[in-house]
Enzyme design. Sequence first.
Site, PDB file in Angstrom:
ATOM      1  N   SER A  99       0.824  -1.214   0.000  1.00 35.63           N
ATOM      2  CA  SER A  99       0.000   0.000   0.000  1.00 35.63           C
ATOM      3  C   SER A  99       0.857   1.262   0.000  1.00 35.63           C
ATOM      4  O   SER A  99       1.938   1.305   0.587  1.00 35.63           O
ATOM      5  CB  SER A  99      -0.896   0.026   1.238  1.00 35.63           C
ATOM      6  OG  SER A  99      -1.737  -1.092   1.233  1.00 35.63           O
ATOM      7  N   GLN A 139     -35.554 -14.134  25.998  1.00 33.85           N
ATOM      8  CA  GLN A 139     -35.478 -14.570  24.603  1.00 33.85           C
ATOM      9  C   GLN A 139     -34.722 -13.555  23.722  1.00 33.85           C
ATOM     10  O   GLN A 139     -34.014 -13.941  22.778  1.00 33.85           O
ATOM     11  CB  GLN A 139     -36.894 -14.779  24.063  1.00 33.85           C
ATOM     12  CG  GLN A 139     -36.925 -15.701  22.873  1.00 33.85           C
ATOM     13  CD  GLN A 139     -38.337 -15.969  22.411  1.00 33.85           C
ATOM     14  OE1 GLN A 139     -39.074 -15.050  22.071  1.00 33.85           O
ATOM     15  NE2 GLN A 139     -38.728 -17.231  22.408  1.00 33.85           N
ATOM     16  N   GLU A 196      -5.883  -6.083   3.895  1.00 32.86           N
ATOM     17  CA  GLU A 196      -5.759  -7.228   2.960  1.00 32.86           C
ATOM     18  C   GLU A 196      -6.936  -7.277   1.983  1.00 32.86           C
ATOM     19  O   GLU A 196      -7.398  -8.354   1.594  1.00 32.86           O
ATOM     20  CB  GLU A 196      -5.525  -8.537   3.715  1.00 32.86           C
ATOM     21  CG  GLU A 196      -4.243  -8.410   4.546  1.00 32.86           C
ATOM     22  CD  GLU A 196      -3.582  -9.689   4.913  1.00 32.86           C
ATOM     23  OE1 GLU A 196      -3.745 -10.693   4.194  1.00 32.86           O
ATOM     24  OE2 GLU A 196      -2.862  -9.683   5.938  1.00 32.86           O
TER      25      GLU A 196
HETATM   26  N1  CAA Z   1      -3.191 -14.471  -8.218  1.00 30.00           N
HETATM   27  C1  CAA Z   1      -2.353 -14.347  -9.289  1.00 30.00           C
HETATM   28  N2  CAA Z   1      -2.526 -13.412 -10.237  1.00 30.00           N
HETATM   29  C2  CAA Z   1      -3.553 -12.577 -10.113  1.00 30.00           C
HETATM   30  C3  CAA Z   1      -4.452 -12.639  -9.035  1.00 30.00           C
HETATM   31  C4  CAA Z   1      -4.241 -13.643  -8.079  1.00 30.00           C
HETATM   32  N3  CAA Z   1      -5.042 -13.748  -7.027  1.00 30.00           N
HETATM   33  N4  CAA Z   1      -5.371 -11.673  -9.175  1.00 30.00           N
HETATM   34  C5  CAA Z   1      -5.083 -11.009 -10.304  1.00 30.00           C
HETATM   35  N5  CAA Z   1      -3.976 -11.572 -10.864  1.00 30.00           N
HETATM   36  C6  CAA Z   1      -3.358 -11.198 -12.124  1.00 30.00           C
HETATM   37  C7  CAA Z   1      -4.367 -11.273 -13.285  1.00 30.00           C
HETATM   38  O1  CAA Z   1      -4.421 -12.578 -13.811  1.00 30.00           O
HETATM   39  C8  CAA Z   1      -3.807 -10.285 -14.272  1.00 30.00           C
HETATM   40  O2  CAA Z   1      -2.734 -10.887 -14.945  1.00 30.00           O
HETATM   41  P1  CAA Z   1      -2.603 -10.863 -16.575  1.00 30.00           P
HETATM   42  O3  CAA Z   1      -2.521  -9.426 -16.956  1.00 30.00           O
HETATM   43  O4  CAA Z   1      -1.362 -11.642 -16.851  1.00 30.00           O
HETATM   44  O5  CAA Z   1      -3.851 -11.494 -17.085  1.00 30.00           O
HETATM   45  C9  CAA Z   1      -3.209  -9.218 -13.374  1.00 30.00           C
HETATM   46  O6  CAA Z   1      -2.984  -9.820 -12.093  1.00 30.00           O
HETATM   47  C10 CAA Z   1      -4.100  -8.014 -13.208  1.00 30.00           C
HETATM   48  O7  CAA Z   1      -5.347  -8.458 -12.721  1.00 30.00           O
HETATM   49  P2  CAA Z   1      -6.575  -7.468 -12.583  1.00 30.00           P
HETATM   50  O8  CAA Z   1      -6.807  -6.801 -13.913  1.00 30.00           O
HETATM   51  O9  CAA Z   1      -7.702  -8.210 -11.955  1.00 30.00           O
HETATM   52  O10 CAA Z   1      -5.985  -6.376 -11.578  1.00 30.00           O
HETATM   53  P3  CAA Z   1      -6.585  -5.008 -11.061  1.00 30.00           P
HETATM   54  O11 CAA Z   1      -5.563  -3.948 -11.181  1.00 30.00           O
HETATM   55  O12 CAA Z   1      -7.937  -4.771 -11.676  1.00 30.00           O
HETATM   56  O13 CAA Z   1      -6.737  -5.257  -9.470  1.00 30.00           O
HETATM   57  C11 CAA Z   1      -7.718  -6.071  -7.441  1.00 30.00           C
HETATM   58  C12 CAA Z   1      -7.402  -6.302  -8.944  1.00 30.00           C
HETATM   59  C13 CAA Z   1      -8.363  -7.372  -7.009  1.00 30.00           C
HETATM   60  C14 CAA Z   1      -8.665  -4.916  -7.223  1.00 30.00           C
HETATM   61  C15 CAA Z   1      -6.387  -5.830  -6.684  1.00 30.00           C
HETATM   62  O14 CAA Z   1      -5.855  -4.560  -6.969  1.00 30.00           O
HETATM   63  C16 CAA Z   1      -6.536  -5.964  -5.179  1.00 30.00           C
HETATM   64  O15 CAA Z   1      -6.549  -7.078  -4.663  1.00 30.00           O
HETATM   65  N6  CAA Z   1      -6.633  -4.820  -4.459  1.00 30.00           N
HETATM   66  C17 CAA Z   1      -6.624  -4.838  -3.009  1.00 30.00           C
HETATM   67  C18 CAA Z   1      -5.217  -4.721  -2.514  1.00 30.00           C
HETATM   68  C19 CAA Z   1      -5.074  -5.212  -1.112  1.00 30.00           C
HETATM   69  O16 CAA Z   1      -5.647  -6.239  -0.712  1.00 30.00           O
HETATM   70  N7  CAA Z   1      -4.248  -4.507  -0.361  1.00 30.00           N
HETATM   71  C20 CAA Z   1      -3.943  -4.925   0.969  1.00 30.00           C
HETATM   72  C21 CAA Z   1      -2.621  -4.388   1.369  1.00 30.00           C
HETATM   73  S1  CAA Z   1      -1.685  -5.454   2.383  1.00 30.00           S
HETATM   74  C22 CAA Z   1      -2.326  -5.350   3.929  1.00 30.00           C
HETATM   75  O17 CAA Z   1      -3.408  -4.873   4.138  1.00 30.00           O
HETATM   76  C23 CAA Z   1      -1.487  -5.972   4.958  1.00 30.00           C
HETATM   77  C24 CAA Z   1      -1.827  -5.599   6.342  1.00 30.00           C
HETATM   78  O18 CAA Z   1      -1.819  -4.467   6.748  1.00 30.00           O
HETATM   79  C25 CAA Z   1      -2.138  -6.653   7.296  1.00 30.00           C
END
Ligand code: CAA
Length: 382
Positions: A126, A279, A363
């Site tokens: 992030s 209840q 996440e």
């Molecule tokens: N596994 C492997 N590859 C993946 C995947 C997965 N789960 N999901 C997507 N991909 C790949 C796709 O296949 C695609 O690849 P190709 O171009 O080769 O086909 C590529 O990634 C892009 O995919 P999208 O077009 O779906 O990607 P997007 O930009 O539209 O984003 C999203 C998708 C799901 C919104 C993603 O941005 C997301 O998960 N966002 C949330 C981020 C997040 O969870 N952040 C948390 C931060 S960490 C944290 O919080 C830790 C903490 O504090 C505890």
Amino acid sequence: MDFSLTDEQLAVQKLARDFATNEVLPKAAEIDREHRHPAELVKRMGDLGFLGIAIPLAHQGAGFDHVSYALAMEEVSRACASTGVIMSVNNSLVCDPIFRFGTDAQKAKWLVPLAQGHLLGCFALSEPEAGSDAAAQRTTATRDGDDWVISGTKNWITNGPVADVCVLFTMNDRAAGHKGITAFILPMTTKGVRCGAPDDKLGIRGSKSSQIFLDDVRLSNDHLLGEVGGGFKVAMSTLDGGRIGIAAQAVGIARAALEDALAYAQQRRTFGKPIAQHQAIQFKLADMATEIDAARLLTLRAAWLKDHKLPYGMEASMAKLYASDIANKAAREAIQIFGGNGYVTEFPVERHFRDAKITEIYEGTSEIQRLVIAGHLAKATR
Ligand code: CAA
């Protein structure tokens, strides 16, 4: 279909429950009140094998499966959600990607001490302008001879201020979009790395998070994690597993709310009897118990799929979406059952209420989980 746990899974669950009840729970209120990183509990988790539960014995992890990991996460989070997320980040977001994408040399150098708890890790994806839209990375990685030079700012990095090692995501080719993202293993003592002040948070106050500032940080090629341009897949596939850990954390928080509310309802009397015999209260407790069971089943199914090397991304998102929702609901209902006592810090349920909220955000927010689930549904019907 067999819902029973194996002897090994039961043993891990018992070990985690004993640790949580005897060592974590007595400190949970103080950790929250003092915003204190529980270093002594993190050390104990390392000793117990809880910081690399599903990392194979060959890399000196505990060698258990992801079902065991989810069971242990639930127990630790039932006692203290802050301690739970410290454990979850090290297991899911740091050990797991180094295990899956690291070279043999990286595993020997970083995975072994991380899995043993000698080092603690964080995961820096992030940024101020890249939260849900994780591909919008602005932290740059530029080649300079055999090295990389990295500059940028990371936000809300759980474990950041106390971490030794960071799984770091950067943009090395903006024109390539998500295919220009590259991951690194960053030692936190590298010149040019600086953490901001710890975030002052609503809940999980014992979990230290902060910004990380990267100012011309120089890393050699052997710090690359996976391939140049392969970082987005490292991040996304890592978060699939991380969401199982957070779902289990949410189940633990929900269980804390239920168990505390049940105990209170059995001793608090109104209108001549314990409120547990009214209840209105019974219905709340019954709904909480049912929803917690459903959330746990979703969580364990996702973990089981991961263990069996079957696709589990959609199921992990479903588990996190549902478990985080019911954790918030259970904590809200627990406060209602406690009445005025629920609103004061003398009793633990206001802490569960504050701790539950983050499970709908980190996440991947609940909205992002729905996008992930809908994406899988669309693929299945294509
Ligand atoms: N596994 C492997 N590859 C993946 C995947 C997965 N789960 N999901 C997507 N991909 C790949 C796709 O296949 C695609 O690849 P190709 O171009 O080769 O086909 C590529 O990634 C892009 O995919 P999208 O077009 O779906 O990607 P997007 O930009 O539209 O984003 C999203 C998708 C799901 C919104 C993603 O941005 C997301 O998960 N966002 C949330 C981020 C997040 O969870 N952040 C948390 C931060 S960490 C944290 O919080 C830790 C903490 O504090 C505890």
